[in-house]
Design a protein around this motif. Structure first.
Motif, short mmCIF file in Angstrom:
data_model
loop_
_atom_site.label_atom_id
_atom_site.label_comp_id
_atom_site.label_asym_id
_atom_site.label_seq_id
_atom_site.Cartn_x
_atom_site.Cartn_y
_atom_site.Cartn_z
N ASN A 32 0.84 -1.21 0.00
CA ASN A 32 0.00 0.00 0.00
C ASN A 32 0.87 1.26 0.00
OD1 ASN A 32 -2.47 -1.20 -0.12
ND2 ASN A 32 -2.86 -1.13 2.09
N SER A 33 1.93 1.24 0.80
CA SER A 33 2.81 2.41 0.85
C SER A 33 3.43 2.66 -0.52
CB SER A 33 3.92 2.20 1.87
OG SER A 33 3.37 2.04 3.15
N ALA A 44 1.10 4.12 -2.85
CA ALA A 44 0.87 5.54 -2.52
C ALA A 44 2.07 6.40 -2.90
CB ALA A 44 0.55 5.68 -1.03
N SER A 83 1.30 9.40 -0.41
CA SER A 83 0.27 10.42 -0.65
C SER A 83 -0.59 10.75 0.56
CB SER A 83 -0.65 9.94 -1.78
OG SER A 83 -1.27 8.74 -1.36
N GLY A 84 -0.72 9.80 1.52
CA GLY A 84 -1.63 10.03 2.63
C GLY A 84 -3.07 9.93 2.16
N MET A 85 -4.00 10.07 3.10
CA MET A 85 -5.43 9.97 2.74
C MET A 85 -6.21 11.11 3.35
SD MET A 85 -6.14 5.93 3.34
CE MET A 85 -4.65 5.44 4.17
N SER A 134 -8.89 2.55 -4.32
CA SER A 134 -8.77 3.69 -5.22
C SER A 134 -8.10 3.24 -6.52
CB SER A 134 -7.91 4.77 -4.55
OG SER A 134 -6.69 4.20 -4.13
N LYS A 135 -7.87 1.92 -6.65
CA LYS A 135 -6.98 1.46 -7.72
C LYS A 135 -7.67 0.92 -8.97
CE LYS A 135 -3.87 0.99 -3.98
NZ LYS A 135 -3.24 0.11 -3.01
N GLY A 142 -1.73 -3.59 -5.17
CA GLY A 142 -3.02 -3.97 -4.61
C GLY A 142 -4.10 -3.68 -5.63
N PHE A 143 -5.28 -4.21 -5.44
CA PHE A 143 -6.41 -3.84 -6.28
C PHE A 143 -7.71 -4.40 -5.75
CE2 PHE A 143 -4.47 -7.63 -8.09
CZ PHE A 143 -5.53 -8.50 -8.19
N ARG A 144 -7.63 -5.32 -4.79
CA ARG A 144 -8.85 -5.98 -4.37
C ARG A 144 -9.61 -5.18 -3.32
NH1 ARG A 144 -8.78 -11.58 -4.90
NH2 ARG A 144 -7.21 -12.21 -6.40
N LEU A 195 -6.92 -3.96 4.02
CA LEU A 195 -7.11 -3.23 5.27
C LEU A 195 -8.36 -3.73 6.01
CD1 LEU A 195 -6.01 0.44 4.48
CD2 LEU A 195 -4.74 -1.39 5.60
#
Ligand code: ADP
Ligand code: MG
Length: 605
Positions: A34-35, A38, A62-64, A79-80, A94-96, A100
């Protein structure tokens, strides 16, 4: 009365979490990916107790936003990708959108995050899918996520965790897979307050050196040869070690489009390229990166699996084999001879990714080693094997997805005609020794027998036809709850291989028969060993269970060290060994056969 109802989200998440998050290492992988997605340039991993109590990942990505921070923990929130067809053009890790959600279902998660454009960040605390705190906070740009007490609410999972040492090794393995494809990102890994790895941004080679160039790992970039091939189908680049730097325990890595992958078939291609160049059971370390159109690989596989399916594996096999060979050839010949002008290894490739296979043309009578005399004066086997550089390159196309036959070294080591009549003797109740055309062969008697039995057991498991032997007195196997869960999975295979067992009570089985090969052994230690191996080696699929069952049974049933063998008994065993598809190592990687060459013997005098 209607009896179907929807599971509450928290329960559904916990069930699904088991799929994605099996151990601390899988959690670490999801967080670090994830990092990277981002856009982080610096990622710190902080671990306590091998991830049992704390797994923390700090990034400068990027942060959220406040809203996204909350949404990120919902299942299928991502978001992917937006549409199903986006799946085919994936470049993010990631994509699913389930990592988290899965992590927060089975741990206590605390996250702070801030985007560059926001003045304040967001703090979020979630325990087992329940949001216990959400408030603005001040924090640096990026995301800092702490996963505490993994599996605090899933005792069975917690029990399945291995020793800290094993889990830490799993964490590091997962970490290597990632850091090796992101050399431009700065990483640190801290365990129990000690810095384990500090990896500054650099080139791929520098990254490999930083991770493996130490006496423990023993893989130094000075021993590397570059591999580089560009075709319409695939680009391949990376590093393979020179044959003389092969080691007993090698680091072997394939990556595709920035992901680590396991690929036994391609591994065979690399090994084939080295055939005739390696001594005994030495293995080459390699780091090979494939770049390929995302359409021609299938990434929509299980998130925890590292196997990747390619549209045209046989063609890539040939390209890989040719490019590793070329790299090794170039290095042994450089700088005098250029493959482009002499023994040409051309790979004309089709324009499209269609079914046609590459044609590889070579001049097999050309011996590159004549030009410079002996390359390794003290390693004649390298020069001797030069012809094998061309093996498989005679305008060949592999018939189908079968693994090509063993390398010449291996098949030459034990030839039927060599072992049929030669004298054999037993050494210290442990080794069988005999002379062959290549030198003195030494065979570990217990492992050889175990390898023969292993093949038998696998065969019987595949055809569900084990032979059993009734026990005079049934034995009772009592197990703790978590092992009962495990044995329930294995039961059909255990019964197929010859264990007659009935459940007596919620925590015990009675055993009436055992596999015939176990002769008069007691069933209990063997079953305990099977359970231990399945757990410790992390076997998750039926195929892997079967391998562990076969391995444990083979080890229990094989003749022990110290058992005296007759010469005909030894010969019979060696003959059976030669019929196995692979007899150099056992299924768990231990050496069975070793050769002391005539040269090595002569050098002693
Ligand atoms: P996926 O990565 O499959 O999209 P995850 O559950 O891992 O699903 O993450 C959900 C979403 O949360 C991501 O799509 C991303 O938008 C956001 N996210 C997660 N981790 C980070 C991070 N470290 N920095 C920025 N955004 C993140
Ligand atoms: Mg993710």
């Amino acid at each position: 009365m209607d009896i179907i109802h929807l599971l509450p989200d928290s329960v559904a998440n916990q069930i699904a979490a088991g799929e994605v998050i099996q151990r601390p290492a899988s959690c670490l992988k999801e967080l670090v990916e994830n990092s990277l997605d981002a856009g982080a340039k610096r990622i710190q991993v902080i671990v306590r107790d091998a991830g049992r109590t704390l797994l923390q990942v700090i990034d400068d990505g990027s942060g959220m936003s406040e809203m996204d921070a909350r949404l990120a923990f919902e299942r299928h929130a991502t978001s992917k990708i937006r549409e199903a067809q986006d799946l085919f053009s994936l470049r993010t890790m990631g994509f699913r959108g389930e990592a988290l959600a899965s992590i927060c279902a089975v741990a206590q998660v605390e996250m702070t995050t801030r985007r560059a454009e926001d003045e304040t960040g967001t703090l979020l605390e979630i325990h087992g899918s329940d949001v216990v705190r959400q408030e603005p906070c001040s924090c640096p740009v990026g995301t800092n996520i702490k996963v505490k007490n993994l599996f605090f609410n899933v005792p069975v999972r917690r029990k399945f965790l291995k020793t800290d040492q094993t889990e830490l090794r799993n964490l590091l393995t997962e970490f290597y897979h990632i850091v090796l494809v992101y050399p431009k990102v700065n990483f640190t890994f801290v365990h129990n307050d000690e810095i384990v790895l500090e990896l500054p941004a650099g080139t791929e080679k520098q990254r490999i050196e930083a991770v493996f160039g130490n006496p423990k790992k023993n893989v130094y970039t000075s021993a590397f040869v570059d591999v580089h091939t560009e075709t319409d189908v695939v680009s391949i680049h990376g590093f393979v070690v020179k044959p003389e730097s092969a080691t007993r325990k090698a680091e072997q890595y394939f990556f595709v489009n920035g992901r680590y992958m396991r690929h036994p078939y391609f591994l065979k291609a690399v090994q084939t390229a080295y055939s005739g160049m390696l001594v005994n059971d030495y293995q080459p370390s390699f780091f090979i990166y494939f770049d390929i159109q995302p359409e021609s690989i299938d990434v929509n596989i299980h998130p925890t699996k590292t196997e990747i399916k390619f549209a045209d594996e046989q063609m890539i096999f040939q390209i890989l084999l040719a490019s590793v060979r070329e790299a090794l050839g170039k290095f042994t010949l450089s700088p005098q001879i250029d493959f482009d002008t002499t023994g040409s290894i051309d790979i004309p490739l089709p324009q499209t990714h269609s079914v046609s296979r590459p044609q590889v043309t070579v001049d097999p009578s050309y011996n590159p080693f004549h030009t410079r005399g002996t390359i390794y004066p003290d390693r004649p086997q390298v020069v001797k094997g030069w012809e094998s550089l061309y093996d498989g390159l005679h305008n060949t196309v592999l018939p189908d997805n079968t693994i090509p036959s063993e390398s010449p070294v291996e098949t030459e080591l034990l030839r039927r005609e060599d072992v049929e009549f030669c004298p054999m003797w037993q050494y210290r109740g442990k080794y069988i020794m005999f002379p062959t055309a290549n030198g003195l062969v030494m065979v570990n008697q217990h492992r050889a027998h175990a390898a023969i039995l292993y093949a038998q057991f696998i065969d019987q498991l595949t055809h569900m036809q084990g032979a059993k032997q009734q026990l005079l007195f049934p034995e009772v196997l009592s197990l703790p709850q978590d092992e009962m869960v495990l044995i329930a999975h294995l039961l059909p295979d255990l019964q197929a291989i010859g264990f007659d067992m009935d459940q007596l009570s919620p925590d015990s089985f009675s055993i009436q028969a055992i596999p015939a090969q176990l002769a008069n052994q007691s069933a209990l230690p063997v079953l305990q060993q099977i359970l231990l191996n399945v757990r410790e080696r992390g076997a998750d699929t039926q195929q892997e269970w079967r391998e562990q069952i076969a391995l444990s049974l083979a080890q229990s049933a094989a003749i022990p060290y110290g058992e005296t063998l007759t010469e005909s008994g030894m010969r019979d065993m060696i003959m059976r060994l030669t019929q196995l598809p692979s007899y150099i190592r056992t299924a768990d990687g231990k050496t069975i056969v070793s050769l002391m060459t005539d040269d090595e013997i002569n050098k002693r005098f």
